[in-house]
Design an enzyme around this catalytic site. Structure first.
Site, PDB file in Angstrom:
ATOM      1  N   HIS A 171       1.706   2.252  -3.418  1.00 22.08           N
ATOM      2  CA  HIS A 171       0.596   2.998  -4.025  1.00 22.08           C
ATOM      3  C   HIS A 171       0.605   4.461  -3.580  1.00 22.08           C
ATOM      4  O   HIS A 171       0.361   5.364  -4.385  1.00 22.08           O
ATOM      5  CB  HIS A 171      -0.741   2.359  -3.647  1.00 22.08           C
ATOM      6  N   GLU A 181       0.822  -1.211   0.000  1.00 20.10           N
ATOM      7  CA  GLU A 181       0.000   0.000   0.000  1.00 20.10           C
ATOM      8  C   GLU A 181       0.857   1.262   0.000  1.00 20.10           C
ATOM      9  O   GLU A 181       0.471   2.280  -0.590  1.00 20.10           O
ATOM     10  CB  GLU A 181      -0.951  -0.005   1.194  1.00 20.10           C
TER      11      GLU A 181
END
Length: 241
Positions: free
Chosen positions: A145, A142
């Site tokens: 991202h 994550e």
């Protein structure tokens, strides 16, 4: 009796499954069910579905507490997570770190380990995370991202941009390390396991994008950006996990 003449066993619909009795969720009986699930010996489709439902819905408060404990440790000691956090901080105009309250553990109703939303932050799904090391991989994924969103202004509704950040996140997080894939898929095709894992995960993520119309469209998006995104290891110098 041959298997061809036996009635087919089907898994119950997820909407019809409810949590098993407490006696099935703790102690020796839970250990027995876990062992049966891991080995597959004598496990029927309905028992498999029931175990998975029970696993993801039992002891939710305890799992959330464990997730938070693991998160504190990973934020303090994981080299990859700390490296990503440092580079995200450098991209921040105010040079401030990712706020701790923007990384949260919570119970999720979707079958994945976590997610990132630019408006809300990172969610770690405590009922789907099995270990500290899995949480480390998910958080690193994550954070890639987050980095891509801040550095490249990624538009997740553009399937090619979505595919690229998914390729990079699976490549750099460690979730596709060869040992993990060997445990899941065996020794076959050893040399391609890393790339196959990254491609598989990227396609599944893009396919779940609301603007994606089909598996074929997801595969095409991944194929188009594969070479450039697979070779882009920023902010790392190389893949090391």
């Amino acid at each position: 009796m041959s298997s061809s003449t036996q009635p087919a066993q089907t898994s119950p619909s997820p909407s019809k499954i409810t949590l098993s009795a407490d006696s099935q969720l703790n102690g020796f009986e839970w250990w027995r069910r876990s062992l049966q699930y891991q080995t597959g010996l004598g496990l029927t489709p309905s028992e498999k579905a029931q175990y998975e439902y029970d696993y993801f819905h039992r002891n939710l408060d305890q799992k959330c507490d464990t997730c938070n404990d693991h998160l504190k440790w990973v934020l303090a000691y994981s080299p990859s997570v700390r490296f990503m956090m440092d580079h995200i901080q450098k991209l921040n105009k105010s040079n401030e770190p990712v706020p701790r309250n923007k990384i949260v553990c919570q119970t999720c109703d979707f079958t994945k380990g976590g997610g990132f939303d630019p408006n809300h932050g990172i969610v770690l799904c405590s009922n789907y995370i099995r270990s500290k090391w899995q949480l480390e991989d998910i958080l690193a994924h994550e954070l890639v991202h987050v980095y891509d969103y801040m550095k490249f202004n990624v538009n997740m509704l553009d399937l090619r941009q979505h595919a690229c950040t998914e390729i990079r996140a699976s490549m750099l997080s460690g979730e596709c390390r060869v040992w993990n894939e060997m445990k899941k898929t065996g020794m076959g095709n050893f040399g391609k396991k890393f790339q196959e894992c990254i491609r598989r995960r990227a396609v599944l993520s893009v396919e779940a994008n609301p603007v994606c119309k089909s598996r074929e469209e997801a595969e095409k998006a991944v194929d188009v950006v594969w070479k450039s995104c697979f070779n882009d290891t920023r902010p790392f110098e190389r893949v090391y996990r």
